[in-house]
Design an enzyme around this catalytic site. Sequence first.
Site, PDB file in Angstrom:
ATOM      1  N   ARG A 264       0.611  -1.934  -0.061  1.00 45.86           N
ATOM      2  CA  ARG A 264      -0.137   0.166  -0.423  1.00 45.86           C
ATOM      3  C   ARG A 264       0.383   1.310   0.124  1.00 45.86           C
ATOM      4  O   ARG A 264       0.143   2.067  -0.892  1.00 45.86           O
ATOM      5  CB  ARG A 264      -1.075   0.283   0.863  1.00 45.86           C
ATOM      6  CG  ARG A 264      -1.934  -0.931   1.088  1.00 45.86           C
ATOM      7  CD  ARG A 264      -2.337  -1.724   2.466  1.00 45.86           C
ATOM      8  NE  ARG A 264      -1.621  -2.309   2.874  1.00 45.86           N
ATOM      9  CZ  ARG A 264      -1.461  -3.556   2.647  1.00 45.86           C
ATOM     10  NH1 ARG A 264      -3.004  -3.579   2.300  1.00 45.86           N
ATOM     11  NH2 ARG A 264      -1.023  -5.046   2.881  1.00 45.86           N
ATOM     12  N   THR A 265       1.989   1.354   0.675  1.00 42.35           N
ATOM     13  CA  THR A 265       2.346   2.397   1.044  1.00 42.35           C
ATOM     14  C   THR A 265       3.050   3.155  -0.037  1.00 42.35           C
ATOM     15  O   THR A 265       2.845   4.477  -0.331  1.00 42.35           O
ATOM     16  CB  THR A 265       3.426   2.709   2.214  1.00 42.35           C
ATOM     17  OG1 THR A 265       2.793   1.691   2.967  1.00 42.35           O
ATOM     18  CG2 THR A 265       3.839   3.460   2.772  1.00 42.35           C
TER      19      THR A 265
ATOM     20  N   LYS B  13      22.478  -1.909   8.415  1.00 40.49           N
ATOM     21  CA  LYS B  13      23.111   0.097   9.100  1.00 40.49           C
ATOM     22  C   LYS B  13      24.281   0.849   8.871  1.00 40.49           C
ATOM     23  O   LYS B  13      25.267   0.328   8.607  1.00 40.49           O
ATOM     24  CB  LYS B  13      22.825  -0.814  10.289  1.00 40.49           C
ATOM     25  CG  LYS B  13      22.278   0.402  11.175  1.00 40.49           C
ATOM     26  CD  LYS B  13      21.794  -0.700  12.360  1.00 40.49           C
ATOM     27  CE  LYS B  13      21.131   0.834  13.089  1.00 40.49           C
ATOM     28  NZ  LYS B  13      21.180   0.147  14.712  1.00 40.49           N
TER      29      LYS B  13
ATOM     30  N   ARG C  82      11.365   3.609   3.261  1.00 41.11           N
ATOM     31  CA  ARG C  82      11.196   2.689   4.100  1.00 41.11           C
ATOM     32  C   ARG C  82      12.422   1.912   5.073  1.00 41.11           C
ATOM     33  O   ARG C  82      13.452   1.969   3.823  1.00 41.11           O
ATOM     34  CB  ARG C  82      10.257   2.359   3.993  1.00 41.11           C
ATOM     35  CG  ARG C  82       9.278   1.234   5.519  1.00 41.11           C
ATOM     36  CD  ARG C  82       8.652  -0.012   4.828  1.00 41.11           C
ATOM     37  NE  ARG C  82       7.133   0.604   5.027  1.00 41.11           N
ATOM     38  CZ  ARG C  82       6.186  -0.050   5.018  1.00 41.11           C
ATOM     39  NH1 ARG C  82       5.306  -0.784   4.143  1.00 41.11           N
ATOM     40  NH2 ARG C  82       5.052   1.094   5.035  1.00 41.11           N
TER      41      ARG C  82
ATOM     42  N   HIS D  97       5.445   5.811  11.112  1.00 42.24           N
ATOM     43  CA  HIS D  97       5.154   5.558  10.190  1.00 42.24           C
ATOM     44  C   HIS D  97       3.837   6.640   9.903  1.00 42.24           C
ATOM     45  O   HIS D  97       2.538   6.925   9.913  1.00 42.24           O
ATOM     46  CB  HIS D  97       3.878   4.833   9.929  1.00 42.24           C
ATOM     47  CG  HIS D  97       3.888   3.719   8.664  1.00 42.24           C
ATOM     48  ND1 HIS D  97       4.051   4.675   7.250  1.00 42.24           N
ATOM     49  CD2 HIS D  97       3.704   3.142   8.580  1.00 42.24           C
ATOM     50  CE1 HIS D  97       3.568   4.201   6.714  1.00 42.24           C
ATOM     51  NE2 HIS D  97       3.084   3.260   7.130  1.00 42.24           N
TER      52      HIS D  97
HETATM   53  C1  NCD Z   1       2.056  -1.022   8.196  1.00 40.48           C
HETATM   54  C2  NCD Z   1       3.334  -0.790   8.049  1.00 40.48           C
HETATM   55  O1  NCD Z   1       3.824  -0.696   7.574  1.00 40.48           O
HETATM   56  O2  NCD Z   1       4.000  -0.398   9.152  1.00 40.48           O
HETATM   57  N1  NCD Z   1       1.723  -0.732   6.679  1.00 40.48           N
HETATM   58  C3  NCD Z   1       1.362  -0.184   6.163  1.00 40.48           C
HETATM   59  O3  NCD Z   1       2.154   0.680   6.123  1.00 40.48           O
HETATM   60  N2  NCD Z   1      -0.170  -0.127   5.691  1.00 40.48           N
HETATM   61  C4  NCD Z   1       1.588  -1.760   9.268  1.00 40.48           C
HETATM   62  C5  NCD Z   1       1.866  -2.891   9.324  1.00 40.48           C
HETATM   63  O4  NCD Z   1       2.892  -3.718   8.480  1.00 40.48           O
HETATM   64  O5  NCD Z   1       1.442  -4.450   9.908  1.00 40.48           O
END
Ligand code: NCD
Length: 311
Positions: free
Chosen positions: A58-59, A86, A108, A136
């Site tokens: 999604r993101t 890291k 991310r 987030h």
């Molecule tokens: C979340 C994440 O990646 O932090 N998902 C997201 O971005 N929609 C939550 C998750 O991974 O459970």
Amino acid sequence: MTFPHRHLLGIEQLRPSEITTILDLAEDYVALNRGTKKHSDVLAGLTQINMFFENSTRTQASFELAGKRMGADVMNMAMQASSVKKGETLIDTALTLNAMHPDLLVVRHPHSGAVDLLAQKVNCAVLNAGDGRHEHPTQALLDALTIRRAKGRLHRLSIAICGDIAHSRVARSNIMLLGKMENRIRLIGPPTLMPSGIEEFGVEVFDDMNEGLKDVDVVMMLRLQKERMDGGFIPSEREYYHRFGLDAKKLAHAKPDAIVMHPGPMNRGVEIDGDIADDINRSVIQEQVEMGVAVRMAAMDLLARDLKGRA
Ligand code: NCD
């Protein structure tokens, strides 16, 4: 509209009025996205690079779509979490990309604080798409927009955040955002998945769903973050579902018009019953995805204004 930030690293840095600014602008993008012509030229000529060092559906998709709909040149870097070390490696990567003159960097990373560190090394605007268990911010903003649209307001609501709080950056960002907007927050989950000292954030803590869900307006479920667990946090998934999985019986303790949320990806039958997730009268999970695109458009629009201002 003023937005005096160079980056969007977390909810922690935002004032309530700035949160409202983002949500108000996102409303314009909801309308744009529902039309047939979904383009604006707000980011025309700008370069957006998406760097996802952790899996995402999604993101990443919504940041990509958001950039494309606003006319940016969008590049997705294929980053494999396994190849990333890291420290030096991350900074080297950032400096390499920085030399290509991106304007917006969407990052991310599995380590908390990695995105903040990276933001110190580059000249462009950095958007945190999730760093470890830390923050987030765009998820909390899209959740806020979804709540505001469903409930008509974003204050004085009773909101339950349920499940794996300890490993969740979604929970952390939401606790901060919903707290800043003066809501009552209840955290429900087994003590093993509750961060110690969390009461200091002004939340109420429950380990019983029926008690915690009593009369709430919003039920926010979280995924069991198995990839962040290194020991026995729960006896079994079956037992977890029995005690903490959201089903019709437990949901009956919330207000009759309470909405059900989940950031995705869902584990059906672990933290949520599939029928509840699919119930269009209760679940706003699909709206959350829709609001995600609009909120990311608004956030990048505001950061780009700052870029243009400094140019
Ligand atoms: C979340 C994440 O990646 O932090 N998902 C997201 O971005 N929609 C939550 C998750 O991974 O459970």
